[in-house]
Design a protein around this motif. Structure first.
Motif, mmCIF file in Angstrom:
data_model
loop_
_atom_site.group_PDB
_atom_site.id
_atom_site.type_symbol
_atom_site.label_atom_id
_atom_site.label_comp_id
_atom_site.label_asym_id
_atom_site.label_seq_id
_atom_site.Cartn_x
_atom_site.Cartn_y
_atom_site.Cartn_z
ATOM 1 N N LYS A 69 0.861 -1.183 0.000
ATOM 2 C CA LYS A 69 0.000 0.000 0.000
ATOM 3 C C LYS A 69 0.898 1.233 0.000
ATOM 4 C CE LYS A 69 -3.526 2.269 2.838
ATOM 5 N NZ LYS A 69 -4.315 2.126 4.084
ATOM 6 N N LEU A 70 0.729 2.081 -0.995
ATOM 7 C CA LEU A 70 1.477 3.333 -1.091
ATOM 8 C C LEU A 70 0.487 4.482 -0.984
ATOM 9 C CD1 LEU A 70 3.850 2.531 -4.086
ATOM 10 C CD2 LEU A 70 4.379 2.425 -1.653
ATOM 11 N N GLU A 71 0.749 5.402 -0.076
ATOM 12 C CA GLU A 71 -0.121 6.565 0.087
ATOM 13 C C GLU A 71 0.631 7.820 -0.340
ATOM 14 O OE1 GLU A 71 -1.560 6.659 4.099
ATOM 15 O OE2 GLU A 71 -3.089 5.158 3.664
ATOM 16 N N LEU A 72 -0.034 8.632 -1.109
ATOM 17 C CA LEU A 72 0.538 9.870 -1.617
ATOM 18 C C LEU A 72 -0.301 11.022 -1.081
ATOM 19 C CD1 LEU A 72 2.327 10.860 -4.424
ATOM 20 C CD2 LEU A 72 -0.009 11.524 -4.897
ATOM 21 N N TYR A 73 0.369 12.013 -0.493
ATOM 22 C CA TYR A 73 -0.337 13.178 0.020
ATOM 23 C C TYR A 73 0.452 14.409 -0.370
ATOM 24 C CZ TYR A 73 -3.004 16.146 3.152
ATOM 25 O OH TYR A 73 -3.814 17.132 3.659
ATOM 26 N N THR A 74 -0.131 15.251 -1.215
ATOM 27 C CA THR A 74 0.577 16.439 -1.693
ATOM 28 C C THR A 74 -0.422 17.453 -2.246
ATOM 29 O OG1 THR A 74 2.396 17.177 -3.120
ATOM 30 C CG2 THR A 74 0.902 15.525 -4.041
ATOM 31 N N GLU A 75 0.092 18.607 -2.622
ATOM 32 C CA GLU A 75 -0.733 19.611 -3.294
ATOM 33 C C GLU A 75 -1.216 19.031 -4.616
ATOM 34 O OE1 GLU A 75 -1.598 22.753 -2.292
ATOM 35 O OE2 GLU A 75 -0.625 22.305 -0.374
ATOM 36 N N THR B 204 -9.354 14.131 -3.844
ATOM 37 C CA THR B 204 -8.829 15.484 -3.702
ATOM 38 C C THR B 204 -9.767 16.237 -2.777
ATOM 39 O OG1 THR B 204 -7.987 15.415 -5.961
ATOM 40 C CG2 THR B 204 -8.141 17.568 -4.928
ATOM 41 N N GLU B 205 -9.169 16.922 -1.795
ATOM 42 C CA GLU B 205 -9.977 17.696 -0.869
ATOM 43 C C GLU B 205 -9.199 18.935 -0.459
ATOM 44 O OE1 GLU B 205 -11.756 17.136 3.556
ATOM 45 O OE2 GLU B 205 -12.037 15.461 2.186
ATOM 46 N N GLY B 206 -9.810 20.084 -0.624
ATOM 47 C CA GLY B 206 -9.182 21.329 -0.230
ATOM 48 C C GLY B 206 -7.864 21.588 -0.939
ATOM 49 N N GLY B 207 -7.761 21.194 -2.211
ATOM 50 C CA GLY B 207 -6.546 21.421 -2.982
ATOM 51 C C GLY B 207 -5.435 20.419 -2.710
ATOM 52 N N LYS B 208 -5.698 19.420 -1.872
ATOM 53 C CA LYS B 208 -4.715 18.385 -1.552
ATOM 54 C C LYS B 208 -5.149 17.069 -2.188
ATOM 55 C CE LYS B 208 -2.127 20.467 1.667
ATOM 56 N NZ LYS B 208 -0.722 20.668 1.562
ATOM 57 N N ALA B 209 -4.177 16.385 -2.782
ATOM 58 C CA ALA B 209 -4.440 15.060 -3.356
ATOM 59 C C ALA B 209 -4.064 14.014 -2.320
ATOM 60 C CB ALA B 209 -3.617 14.863 -4.622
ATOM 61 N N LYS B 210 -4.977 13.095 -2.070
ATOM 62 C CA LYS B 210 -4.692 11.967 -1.186
ATOM 63 C C LYS B 210 -5.031 10.718 -1.986
ATOM 64 C CE LYS B 210 -5.090 9.935 3.275
ATOM 65 N NZ LYS B 210 -5.957 8.920 3.728
ATOM 66 N N ASP B 211 -3.985 10.076 -2.480
ATOM 67 C CA ASP B 211 -4.154 8.910 -3.337
ATOM 68 C C ASP B 211 -3.551 7.691 -2.654
ATOM 69 O OD1 ASP B 211 -5.072 10.841 -5.087
ATOM 70 O OD2 ASP B 211 -3.239 10.878 -6.276
#
Length: 185
Positions: free
Chosen positions: A116-122, A149-156
């Motif tokens: 599982k890879l989680e990405l959190y960034t603008e 995407t929430e509030g301009g942040k990508a959480k994939d």
């Protein structure tokens, strides 16, 4: 993009369901018997045992809503499309689908074991494309992806294996983190 309310079926989709239930495909097969074979659609179905898929390829004259009609028919036949490719030329369309039966696919989706890879960034234009390109270049296969995407942040979140379906080598993860960014992945 528009979404339909729960329980609502678009008129054209409902038409497909009615025609399939009425076995309209049998009448089409009989009508095609007298036609010139070069103008008929060509469909092949092959089992890809090593990947546990059935591969359906189709060549036909291109026309509006061909993709819609094809995917609706596969859905009516209770197949789940895992991968697909569509190429169109001036007059011809080529479609290729990797499918599994619905129940088998549902069971396997829930039982996935992988990294599982989680990405959190603008969030930015082209982010998903860049990430999947890096995965492809490092020979990772995305089995499940949850993109938000929430509030301009990508959480994939990506569940990945190597191309054969085995565990991912830790050196590959280090390489990916260097390309994407240690604080992001």
């Amino acid at each position: 993009m528009t979404f339909s309310p729960p329980g609502f079926t678009y008129r054209e989709r409902r038409l497909h369901q009615i025609m399939f239930a009425d076995h309209d495909y049998q009448r089409v097969e009989r009508a095609e018997l007298g036609k010139d074979k070069s103008s008929r659609s060509h469909v092949t179905v092959l089992d890809c045992i090593e990947k546990d898929y059935t591969v359906i390829t189709m060549r036909s004259k291109d026309r509006p809503k061909l993709l819609f009609d094809t995917v609706c028919t596969l859905t009516d036949m209770q197949y789940v499309v895992f991968h697909g490719a569509v190429h169109t030329g001036r007059m011809e369309a080529y479609q290729e689908y990797y499918i599994r039966h619905c129940l088998e696919a549902a069971i396997e989706r829930r039982a996935f074991e992988g990294l599982k890879l989680e990405l959190y960034t603008e969030d930015r234009f082209g982010l998903l494309s860049d990430i999947t390109r890096v995965f492809k270049e490092t020979s990772l296969c995305i089995k499940i992806a949850k993109i938000s995407t929430e509030g301009g942040k990508a959480k994939d979140t990506f569940y990945v294996t190597d191309v054969i379906g085995n565990s991912v080598n830790p050196h590959i993860i280090d390489s990916i983190r260097q390309q994407i960014g240690h604080s992001i992945l």
